[in-house]
Write a protein that holds these residues in place. Structure first.
Motif, short mmCIF file in Angstrom:
data_model
loop_
_atom_site.label_atom_id
_atom_site.label_comp_id
_atom_site.label_asym_id
_atom_site.label_seq_id
_atom_site.Cartn_x
_atom_site.Cartn_y
_atom_site.Cartn_z
N ASN A 52 0.82 -1.21 0.00
CA ASN A 52 0.00 0.00 0.00
C ASN A 52 0.86 1.26 0.00
O ASN A 52 0.58 2.21 -0.74
CB ASN A 52 -0.95 0.00 1.20
CG ASN A 52 -1.95 1.12 1.11
OD1 ASN A 52 -2.65 1.28 0.12
ND2 ASN A 52 -2.03 1.91 2.17
N ARG A 56 0.52 3.87 -3.04
CA ARG A 56 0.07 5.25 -2.77
C ARG A 56 1.14 6.26 -3.17
O ARG A 56 0.84 7.29 -3.76
CB ARG A 56 -0.28 5.41 -1.28
CG ARG A 56 -1.41 4.52 -0.81
CD ARG A 56 -2.73 4.87 -1.37
NE ARG A 56 -3.28 6.02 -0.67
CZ ARG A 56 -4.54 6.37 -0.68
NH1 ARG A 56 -5.41 5.66 -1.35
NH2 ARG A 56 -4.95 7.41 -0.04
N LYS A 59 1.05 6.51 -6.82
CA LYS A 59 -0.28 6.80 -7.36
C LYS A 59 -0.71 5.78 -8.43
O LYS A 59 -1.18 6.14 -9.51
CB LYS A 59 -0.35 8.22 -7.91
CG LYS A 59 -0.09 9.30 -6.87
CD LYS A 59 -0.10 10.67 -7.49
CE LYS A 59 0.03 11.81 -6.52
NZ LYS A 59 0.98 11.76 -5.48
N GLY A 61 -2.93 3.10 -7.86
CA GLY A 61 -4.28 2.56 -7.70
C GLY A 61 -4.59 2.41 -6.23
O GLY A 61 -4.19 3.24 -5.42
N ARG A 62 -5.30 1.33 -5.88
CA ARG A 62 -5.68 1.10 -4.49
C ARG A 62 -5.39 -0.33 -4.07
O ARG A 62 -5.57 -1.27 -4.85
CB ARG A 62 -7.17 1.35 -4.27
CG ARG A 62 -7.64 2.79 -4.47
CD ARG A 62 -7.01 3.78 -3.53
NE ARG A 62 -7.31 3.61 -2.14
CZ ARG A 62 -8.20 4.33 -1.46
NH1 ARG A 62 -8.89 5.27 -2.06
NH2 ARG A 62 -8.38 4.11 -0.19
N ARG A 85 -5.56 -1.33 -10.34
CA ARG A 85 -4.96 -0.15 -10.98
C ARG A 85 -5.97 1.00 -11.03
O ARG A 85 -7.17 0.78 -11.21
CB ARG A 85 -4.52 -0.48 -12.41
CG ARG A 85 -3.37 -1.43 -12.49
CD ARG A 85 -2.82 -1.62 -13.92
NE ARG A 85 -3.76 -1.37 -15.00
CZ ARG A 85 -4.48 -2.32 -15.61
NH1 ARG A 85 -4.37 -3.57 -15.25
NH2 ARG A 85 -5.29 -2.00 -16.59
N LYS A 86 -5.47 2.23 -10.88
CA LYS A 86 -6.35 3.39 -10.77
C LYS A 86 -7.27 3.56 -11.98
O LYS A 86 -8.42 3.95 -11.84
CB LYS A 86 -5.55 4.67 -10.51
CG LYS A 86 -4.66 5.10 -11.66
CD LYS A 86 -3.89 6.36 -11.30
CE LYS A 86 -2.90 6.69 -12.39
NZ LYS A 86 -2.02 7.76 -12.03
N GLU A 87 -6.78 3.25 -13.18
CA GLU A 87 -7.61 3.44 -14.36
C GLU A 87 -8.77 2.45 -14.45
O GLU A 87 -9.70 2.64 -15.23
CB GLU A 87 -6.77 3.41 -15.64
CG GLU A 87 -6.02 2.13 -15.89
CD GLU A 87 -4.61 2.11 -15.30
OE1 GLU A 87 -3.84 1.22 -15.71
OE2 GLU A 87 -4.28 2.94 -14.43
N LEU A 89 -10.53 1.59 -11.62
CA LEU A 89 -11.41 1.88 -10.49
C LEU A 89 -12.48 2.89 -10.87
O LEU A 89 -12.22 3.79 -11.67
CB LEU A 89 -10.60 2.45 -9.32
CG LEU A 89 -9.71 1.47 -8.57
CD1 LEU A 89 -8.77 2.22 -7.63
CD2 LEU A 89 -10.56 0.46 -7.79
N GLU A 91 -14.76 6.22 -10.31
CA GLU A 91 -14.37 7.52 -9.78
C GLU A 91 -14.54 7.57 -8.26
O GLU A 91 -13.69 8.10 -7.55
CB GLU A 91 -15.19 8.63 -10.44
CG GLU A 91 -14.60 10.00 -10.24
CD GLU A 91 -15.27 11.03 -11.12
OE1 GLU A 91 -15.75 12.03 -10.55
OE2 GLU A 91 -15.33 10.83 -12.33
#
Length: 179
Positions: A52, A56, A59, A61-62, A85-87, A89, A91
């Motif tokens: 994590n 973080r 940057k 994702g989560r 991955r953030k893309e 997730l 919004e």
């Protein structure tokens, strides 16, 4: 002739089940899982924290804990640690289960578990499109890496576990996972 029908569980019903431990839904059956033992929980928390912090900082994702349910199709699974991955997730994160599969799923074995106990889950993760799976075995102090194409690699304490192209740049010596 006897006809057996399986209950179709809604996300809301699953989230209301009162149970100390995590719950998974497999082929219409609710699987109640016992809470983790101290060794399993500590290994999982330490690896999740390291992952994590890296995710973080970059940057990417989560990272989600073992209580987070993924239900991209009929079954709902809750890996011990997961990464999306953030893309991929939404919004805003939903209050309910994630409808996308994780990019990385991590399972940390309990004292009486072995690889064979995870074959169905690994097959399901791969069918969902999970790109990388880490099976962490404190008993043998190894990590079995399963890639999207089904290829497997067993890493020992002297080896380095990496996020490959799923969590690019993440790496940890396997020995550190068990300290």
């Amino acid at each position: 002739m006897t006809v057996v029908t399986k209950k179709v569980w809604t996300d809301e019903e699953l989230m209301r089940i009162k149970h100390e431990g995590k719950v998974e839904l497999v082929d219409g059956e609710v699987i109640l899982m016992t809470p983790a033992g101290a060794e399993q929980g500590a290994i999982s928390m330490d690896l999740a924290t390291r992952l994590n912090n890296f995710v973080r900082r970059h940057k990417l994702g989560r990272v989600f804990d073992a209580q987070t349910g993924f239900r991209p199709y009929g079954n709902m699974r809750a890996p011990d640690i997961s990464f999306v991955r953030k893309e991929r997730l939404p919004e805003r994160l939903p209050k309910g289960f994630l409808r996308v599969p994780p990019d990385l799923a991590v399972e940390v074995f309990a004292p009486d578990e072995k690889i064979a106990d995870y074959e169905d889950k690994v097959a399901e993760y791969l069918s969902w499109g999970v790109r990388l799976i880490w099976l962490v075995d404190p008993n043998t102090r190894t990590v079995t890496v399963v890639r999207a194409n089904g290829e497997r690699q067993v890493l020992g304490e002297k080896d380095v576990l990496t996020g490959e192209d799923v969590v690019p740049g993440f790496k940890i010596r396997v020995k550190k996972i068990f300290e």
